[in-house]
Design a protein around this motif. Structure first.
Motif, short mmCIF file in Angstrom:
data_model
loop_
_atom_site.label_atom_id
_atom_site.label_comp_id
_atom_site.label_asym_id
_atom_site.label_seq_id
_atom_site.Cartn_x
_atom_site.Cartn_y
_atom_site.Cartn_z
N ILE A 133 51.36 -43.43 -39.28
CA ILE A 133 50.12 -44.15 -39.50
C ILE A 133 49.23 -43.86 -38.30
O ILE A 133 49.70 -43.87 -37.15
N THR A 134 47.97 -43.54 -38.56
CA THR A 134 47.06 -43.11 -37.50
C THR A 134 45.64 -43.48 -37.88
O THR A 134 45.40 -44.03 -38.96
N LEU A 135 44.69 -43.21 -37.00
CA LEU A 135 43.28 -43.38 -37.35
C LEU A 135 42.96 -42.49 -38.54
O LEU A 135 43.41 -41.34 -38.61
N GLN A 139 44.07 -38.14 -39.91
CA GLN A 139 45.12 -37.94 -40.92
C GLN A 139 45.58 -36.49 -41.02
O GLN A 139 46.77 -36.21 -41.06
N GLU A 140 44.64 -35.57 -41.08
CA GLU A 140 45.00 -34.16 -41.27
C GLU A 140 45.70 -33.57 -40.06
O GLU A 140 46.43 -32.58 -40.17
N ARG A 141 45.52 -34.19 -38.89
CA ARG A 141 46.15 -33.68 -37.67
C ARG A 141 47.64 -33.94 -37.61
O ARG A 141 48.38 -33.25 -36.90
N ARG A 205 51.76 -48.85 -45.43
CA ARG A 205 50.90 -49.25 -46.55
C ARG A 205 50.28 -50.62 -46.30
O ARG A 205 49.10 -50.85 -46.59
N LEU A 206 51.09 -51.52 -45.78
CA LEU A 206 50.59 -52.87 -45.51
C LEU A 206 49.62 -52.88 -44.34
O LEU A 206 48.56 -53.51 -44.41
N GLN A 207 49.95 -52.18 -43.26
CA GLN A 207 49.10 -52.21 -42.07
C GLN A 207 47.75 -51.54 -42.28
O GLN A 207 46.77 -51.91 -41.64
N GLN A 208 47.67 -50.57 -43.18
CA GLN A 208 46.36 -49.97 -43.43
C GLN A 208 45.43 -50.94 -44.17
O GLN A 208 44.20 -50.83 -44.08
N LYS A 209 46.01 -51.91 -44.87
CA LYS A 209 45.21 -52.97 -45.48
C LYS A 209 44.67 -53.93 -44.42
O LYS A 209 43.55 -54.42 -44.52
N LEU A 210 45.50 -54.17 -43.39
CA LEU A 210 45.11 -55.11 -42.35
C LEU A 210 44.22 -54.48 -41.29
O LEU A 210 43.48 -55.18 -40.60
N LEU A 214 42.85 -47.62 -39.89
CA LEU A 214 44.10 -46.87 -39.95
C LEU A 214 44.42 -46.42 -41.37
O LEU A 214 44.10 -47.09 -42.34
N CYS A 215 45.10 -45.27 -41.46
CA CYS A 215 45.52 -44.74 -42.75
C CYS A 215 46.99 -44.32 -42.68
O CYS A 215 47.42 -43.69 -41.71
#
Length: 270
Positions: A133-135, A139-141, A205-210, A214-215
């Protein structure tokens, strides 16, 4: 001839002594943690309180909530005993079990062979795997482990669990940054103090909602395979009961309803 007679007398003496002491061959009593729970009237469940959606300690009042706490309550109710929540941590998880501080642990615990040497696991109730999980802009990096394992990359981990184990096994050049608090660890990525974290796909999945910044990176295709289960002492009776309860709960559809409830739960973002 005399030597043979002496040897025969010695053997006869040993056999006679063992016959008088059958306890020498008596097996140690088999522990029965299930009966101990019933006799005590309390099911002690260890949990970390830092891993949404499984276990989370709220800031207002310190109540423990989440999927695994609901499972714990269901088990206690089925046994007809009270539930006692016992705080533990990832670094002390196995030591606390060995010290009999709790009867079982439920906290999104991943099944692994090192833990299996010293404990039992219930039947698994969720499949998962490690993924980054990253900014969102990065994502592509960080699609592959080769992209992540670079000297300039900072991968953040919480100590003592399978996240740290996975990072240390797979990152030989990247910088591994330790962060003690698994609740605030994702804020470190948002603030630019780390580039990414590799954790269970369900958590990404949960943390990207919060954290909208982040993705989750390919959570449907994680780097490895793992399962989550209850961590138990090496006791057949207790394991059999927990296994059957989970089997019935999953077959009835109740487990899936619980899981979805906690995935959709309005968690406090920070």
């Amino acid at each position: 001839m005399r030597a043979q007679l002496s040897l025969k007398r010695l053997l006869a003496t040993c056999v006679f002594a063992l016959a008088l002491s059958p306890s020498a061959y008596a097996e140690a009593p088999v522990p029965n943690h299930l009966q101990a729970v019933l006799d005590r009237g309390v099911l002690r469940v260890g949990t970390t309180g830092d891993y949404k959606p499984f276990s989370y300690k709220t800031r207002d009042g310190g109540q423990y909530i989440g999927l695994d706490l609901e499972i714990a309550k269901g088990l206690a109710d089925a046994l007809g005993v009270k539930l006692e929540v016992v705080p533990t941590s990832w670094p002390s998880l196995m030591a606390d079990l060995a010290a009999d501080k709790y009867d079982l642990a439920l906290s999104g615990v991943s099944v692994n062979l090192e833990r299996q040497k010293k404990a039992f696991f219930s039947v698994p109730y969720q499949r998962d795997g490690k993924t980054p999980i990253t900014l969102c802009k990065n994502q592509e990096r960080f699609q592959t482990l080769a992209q992540i394992d670079q000297p300039q990359v900072k991968a953040i981990v919480n100590p003592g669990g399978t996240n740290e184990k996975f990072a240390r096994a797979n990152l030989k050049q990247a910088q591994i940054v330790m962060h003690q608090d698994n609740v605030t660890i994702f804020d470190q990525i948002v603030q630019g103090k780390a580039d990414l974290m590799m954790t269970d796909a369900v958590e990404t999945r949960l943390q990207q909602k919060l954290h909208p910044e982040l993705c989750a990176v390919h959570p449907d295709a994680p780097f490895d395979f793992s399962e989550k289960a209850a961590l138990l002492p090496q006791d057949v009776a207790l394991k059999a009961y927990v296994d059957q309860w989970l089997h019935l709960d999953m077959a009835s559809g109740r487990f899936e309803q619980r899981m979805q409830h906690w995935l959709d739960y309005p968690w406090q973002p920070r």
